[in-house]
Design a protein around this motif. Structure first.
Motif, PDB file in Angstrom:
ATOM      1  N   ARG A   1      10.188  -6.275   7.116  1.00 27.35           N
ATOM      2  CA  ARG A   1       9.095  -5.578   7.773  1.00 27.35           C
ATOM      3  C   ARG A   1       8.377  -4.636   6.799  1.00 27.35           C
ATOM      4  NH1 ARG A   1       6.439  -7.453  11.424  1.00 27.35           N
ATOM      5  NH2 ARG A   1       5.806  -5.382  12.160  1.00 27.35           N
ATOM      6  N   LEU A   2       9.131  -3.991   5.927  1.00 27.59           N
ATOM      7  CA  LEU A   2       8.519  -3.133   4.918  1.00 27.59           C
ATOM      8  C   LEU A   2       7.619  -3.948   3.997  1.00 27.59           C
ATOM      9  CD1 LEU A   2       8.042  -0.576   3.357  1.00 27.59           C
ATOM     10  CD2 LEU A   2      10.307  -0.830   2.301  1.00 27.59           C
ATOM     11  N   LYS A   3       8.095  -5.120   3.620  1.00 33.23           N
ATOM     12  CA  LYS A   3       7.283  -5.987   2.764  1.00 33.23           C
ATOM     13  C   LYS A   3       6.002  -6.416   3.484  1.00 33.23           C
ATOM     14  CE  LYS A   3       7.867  -9.888  -0.401  1.00 33.23           C
ATOM     15  NZ  LYS A   3       8.813 -10.925  -0.899  1.00 33.23           N
ATOM     16  N   VAL A   4       6.091  -6.727   4.765  1.00 35.31           N
ATOM     17  CA  VAL A   4       4.914  -7.096   5.550  1.00 35.31           C
ATOM     18  C   VAL A   4       3.930  -5.934   5.626  1.00 35.31           C
ATOM     19  CG1 VAL A   4       4.111  -7.701   7.870  1.00 35.31           C
ATOM     20  CG2 VAL A   4       6.082  -8.869   6.902  1.00 35.31           C
ATOM     21  N   HIS A   5       4.445  -4.727   5.870  1.00 34.24           N
ATOM     22  CA  HIS A   5       3.583  -3.551   5.945  1.00 34.24           C
ATOM     23  C   HIS A   5       2.888  -3.280   4.614  1.00 34.24           C
ATOM     24  CE1 HIS A   5       6.081  -1.897   9.566  1.00 34.24           C
ATOM     25  NE2 HIS A   5       5.160  -2.775   9.936  1.00 34.24           N
ATOM     26  N   LEU A   6       3.609  -3.484   3.509  1.00 31.41           N
ATOM     27  CA  LEU A   6       2.997  -3.297   2.191  1.00 31.41           C
ATOM     28  C   LEU A   6       1.887  -4.317   1.945  1.00 31.41           C
ATOM     29  CD1 LEU A   6       6.182  -2.589   0.025  1.00 31.41           C
ATOM     30  CD2 LEU A   6       4.384  -0.955   0.610  1.00 31.41           C
ATOM     31  N   MET A   7       2.114  -5.547   2.366  1.00 32.96           N
ATOM     32  CA  MET A   7       1.093  -6.589   2.200  1.00 32.96           C
ATOM     33  C   MET A   7      -0.163  -6.249   3.016  1.00 32.96           C
ATOM     34  SD  MET A   7       3.608  -9.917   2.403  1.00 32.96           S
ATOM     35  CE  MET A   7       2.271 -11.080   2.538  1.00 32.96           C
ATOM     36  N   ARG A   8       0.022  -5.806   4.242  1.00 32.63           N
ATOM     37  CA  ARG A   8      -1.118  -5.460   5.079  1.00 32.63           C
ATOM     38  C   ARG A   8      -1.885  -4.273   4.499  1.00 32.63           C
ATOM     39  NH1 ARG A   8       1.861  -5.830  11.038  1.00 32.63           N
ATOM     40  NH2 ARG A   8       1.989  -8.121  11.125  1.00 32.63           N
ATOM     41  N   HIS A   9      -1.142  -3.285   4.004  1.00 34.02           N
ATOM     42  CA  HIS A   9      -1.805  -2.115   3.412  1.00 34.02           C
ATOM     43  C   HIS A   9      -2.579  -2.509   2.160  1.00 34.02           C
ATOM     44  CE1 HIS A   9      -2.370   2.116   2.332  1.00 34.02           C
ATOM     45  NE2 HIS A   9      -2.081   1.756   1.088  1.00 34.02           N
ATOM     46  N   PHE A  10      -2.031  -3.407   1.358  1.00 34.02           N
ATOM     47  CA  PHE A  10      -2.714  -3.830   0.133  1.00 34.02           C
ATOM     48  C   PHE A  10      -4.034  -4.537   0.469  1.00 34.02           C
ATOM     49  CE2 PHE A  10      -3.633  -6.714  -3.364  1.00 34.02           C
ATOM     50  CZ  PHE A  10      -3.497  -5.864  -4.462  1.00 34.02           C
ATOM     51  N   ARG A  11      -4.046  -5.332   1.528  1.00 29.23           N
ATOM     52  CA  ARG A  11      -5.284  -6.013   1.925  1.00 29.23           C
ATOM     53  C   ARG A  11      -6.361  -5.009   2.336  1.00 29.23           C
ATOM     54  NH1 ARG A  11      -1.777  -9.459   5.247  1.00 29.23           N
ATOM     55  NH2 ARG A  11      -1.160 -11.291   4.032  1.00 29.23           N
ATOM     56  N   GLU A  12      -5.934  -3.897   2.935  1.00 26.49           N
ATOM     57  CA  GLU A  12      -6.894  -2.907   3.418  1.00 26.49           C
ATOM     58  C   GLU A  12      -7.313  -1.906   2.343  1.00 26.49           C
ATOM     59  OE1 GLU A  12      -4.962  -1.045   6.685  1.00 26.49           O
ATOM     60  OE2 GLU A  12      -4.908  -2.854   7.934  1.00 26.49           O
ATOM     61  N   CYS A  13      -6.343  -1.431   1.562  1.00 23.66           N
ATOM     62  CA  CYS A  13      -6.618  -0.323   0.632  1.00 23.66           C
ATOM     63  C   CYS A  13      -6.264  -0.625  -0.815  1.00 23.66           C
ATOM     64  CB  CYS A  13      -5.845   0.924   1.071  1.00 23.66           C
ATOM     65  SG  CYS A  13      -6.093   1.384   2.790  1.00 23.66           S
ATOM     66  N   GLY A  14      -5.778  -1.813  -1.098  1.00 24.79           N
ATOM     67  CA  GLY A  14      -5.345  -2.109  -2.450  1.00 24.79           C
ATOM     68  C   GLY A  14      -4.042  -1.407  -2.785  1.00 24.79           C
ATOM     69  N   ASN A  15      -3.889  -1.071  -4.074  1.00 26.52           N
ATOM     70  CA  ASN A  15      -2.651  -0.444  -4.526  1.00 26.52           C
ATOM     71  C   ASN A  15      -2.643   1.060  -4.307  1.00 26.52           C
ATOM     72  OD1 ASN A  15      -0.076  -0.756  -5.590  1.00 26.52           O
ATOM     73  ND2 ASN A  15      -0.729  -0.263  -7.665  1.00 26.52           N
ATOM     74  N   GLU A  16      -3.759   1.602  -3.810  1.00 24.70           N
ATOM     75  CA  GLU A  16      -3.843   3.043  -3.572  1.00 24.70           C
ATOM     76  C   GLU A  16      -3.203   3.365  -2.220  1.00 24.70           C
ATOM     77  OE1 GLU A  16      -4.913   5.195  -5.780  1.00 24.70           O
ATOM     78  OE2 GLU A  16      -5.255   3.516  -7.166  1.00 24.70           O
ATOM     79  N   GLY A  17      -2.413   4.368  -2.217  1.00 25.09           N
ATOM     80  CA  GLY A  17      -1.765   4.771  -0.981  1.00 25.09           C
ATOM     81  C   GLY A  17      -0.436   5.443  -1.258  1.00 25.09           C
ATOM     82  N   TYR A  18       0.172   5.953  -0.206  1.00 30.43           N
ATOM     83  CA  TYR A  18       1.437   6.687  -0.323  1.00 30.43           C
ATOM     84  C   TYR A  18       2.385   6.242   0.780  1.00 30.43           C
ATOM     85  CZ  TYR A  18      -0.934   9.821  -3.577  1.00 30.43           C
ATOM     86  OH  TYR A  18      -1.613  10.330  -4.658  1.00 30.43           O
ATOM     87  N   ILE A  19       3.652   6.340   0.473  1.00 30.19           N
ATOM     88  CA  ILE A  19       4.681   6.056   1.463  1.00 30.19           C
ATOM     89  C   ILE A  19       5.514   7.319   1.672  1.00 30.19           C
ATOM     90  CG2 ILE A  19       6.271   5.114  -0.289  1.00 30.19           C
ATOM     91  CD1 ILE A  19       7.349   3.266   1.956  1.00 30.19           C
ATOM     92  N   VAL A  20       5.760   7.645   2.926  1.00 30.91           N
ATOM     93  CA  VAL A  20       6.588   8.795   3.284  1.00 30.91           C
ATOM     94  C   VAL A  20       7.974   8.273   3.644  1.00 30.91           C
ATOM     95  CG1 VAL A  20       6.831  10.803   4.777  1.00 30.91           C
ATOM     96  CG2 VAL A  20       4.549   9.969   4.169  1.00 30.91           C
TER      97      VAL A  20
END
Length: 419
Positions: free
Chosen positions: A198-217
């Motif tokens: 699920r974490l991998k899926v969430h990372l893939m979805r975030h990359f499609r929306e924002c690319g490699n920019e972003g943060y994880i808490v």
């Protein structure tokens, strides 16, 4: 037609000799083919073959691949209610025992319990229906799990049977309903691999929306099991469980003291999974966190900016505080996705150009396995036990994407041959 509750009839009746009409007949018992069963046939076969009406016979059939446990599970699906009567039903207790004994039939306590299995099952059923206390205390010991010392409070087999029946028939089907889909702990079909996926899926979805920019808490509770408030847990369970099931669950929870839950109890496990579900609802519905998931006391969320990450962390700290929980300062952190991070003993990294996500296990697992093999050699553990232990770890390591080459060399040097 309904299932014959063969253990709930008068204790003087021998249920193993009931015929096809459900009548007790010690001298003329027969199976579905009208043949008198061989006296050498084991209890499991007798229980499954001789006490079912047409409905049960159709379910089980005569296929030799159906063992006793599978047969009972198929039957239970059509005749099932989530209440105290189902928990105390001798049939449910018997099925729970067959589940509890898997892998531990070599223990003296299990063998002694099975010597008088039917008597023990009936006595337990009667005590539960009378509202008597069935707890017998704990057998306490310490284990070292992934380099961390844990104190275990194990229960006796007779108590474990009741807990299994309570959890399988009431707690699990009821308390898992409000859980978020991304809660992956202690549920059938889920686990650490599910949460990592699920974490991998969430990372893939975030990359499609924002690319490699972003943060994880990344959030981790401090002494999670020891911090769970009994009063708050009972308030959450009030109205969810029936009165008698609630009283039975309280027996097992109160056994750990006025606060906290212990490791080694199935009731504690499902209660600890259920306890923070309102925190997950707050994160998903109030804070609108799409990329959020939990595994027991570990959770994460992925956001676009550092300001969002800090705001989310502040809100979650206050929400955890409302439930009497405190986040671990050392393990709770905000990490930039481009730097990579570790979650559930697995390292994640995103390729900035392609978005490819790589997962590798943390090296500390390999170091611990090397130390363990040297201890096996020093303590002269039998070769077959060492081989089984190493093969199990090696399969797990490869599934995580790790390379076991170094441990293979060490195994060959210490024990000879390749596992």
């Amino acid at each position: 037609m309904t299932l014959i509750r063969f253990l709930s009839i008068n204790s003087s009746t021998n249920f193993c000799n009931a015929n096809n009409q459900g009548n007790s007949n010690n001298n003329n018992a027969s199976n579905t083919n009208g043949v008198v069963p061989d006296s050498s046939t084991n209890v499991q076969h007798d229980t499954c073959e001789n006490h079912l009406l047409e409905k049960e016979i159709e379910t089980c059939g005569e296929n030799p691949k159906y063992n006793h446990d599978v047969c009972c599970q198929e039957i239970a699906k059509s005749d099932y209610t989530h209440d105290f009567d189902t928990v105390t039903d001798p049939y449910s207790l018997l099925l729970s025992y067959y589940k509890c004994r898997k892998g531990v039939t070599w223990k003296n306590s299990v063998q002694r319990y099975e010597q008088h299995l039917l008597r023990n099952i009936l006595d337990t059923s009667r005590k539960l229906k009378r509202g008597e206390i069935v707890t017998k205390g704990f057998k306490e010991f310490d284990i070292n799990e992934r380099g961390k010392q844990r104190h275990i409070k194990s229960v006796h087999i007779s108590e474990r049977v009741v807990q299994k029946s309570l959890c399988d028939n009431v707690l699990v089907p009821i308390l898992t309903k409000p859980l978020a889909y991304d809660n992956g702990a202690s549920q059938k079909g889920k686990g650490t691999f599910f949460t990592r996926k699920r974490l991998k899926v969430h990372l893939m979805r975030h990359f499609r929306e924002c690319g490699n920019e972003g943060y994880i808490v990344l959030m981790d509770c401090k002494k999670y099991f020891d911090s769970i408030s009994h009063d708050l847990l009972y308030n959450m369970l009030q109205g969810v469980l029936d009165e008698r099931s609630m009283a039975l669950a309280k027996q097992y929870i109160d056994a750990f003291g006025v606060k906290g839950l212990g490791l080694g109890s199935q009731t504690s496990q499902i209660a600890s999974v259920y306890f923070p579900y309102q925190i997950d609802d707050y994160a998903k519905r109030t804070l609108r966190l799409k990329h959020y998931a939990r595994y027991m006391d570990d959770s994460y969320c992925i956001v676009g900016t550092k300001k969002e990450a800090n705001d989310v962390l502040d809100h979650m700290i206050r929400k955890y505080w409302e439930f009497g929980l405190e986040l671990n300062v050392k393990k709770t952190q905000v990490v930039k996705l481009s730097r990579g991070f570790t979650f559930l003993k697995c390292k994640y990294r995103i390729d900035s150009s392609t978005g490819r996500i790589t997962m590798k296990p943390d090296k500390s697992g390999m170091i611990r396995m090397c130390r363990k093999m040297r201890k096996f050699k020093k303590n002269q553990i039998p070769q077959d036990q060492v081989e089984n232990a190493y093969k199990t770890w090696r399969g797990y390591w490869k599934k995580l994407g790790g390379n076991p080459r170094k441990t293979d060399f060490l195994y060959e040097a210490l024990f000879g041959g390749v596992a």
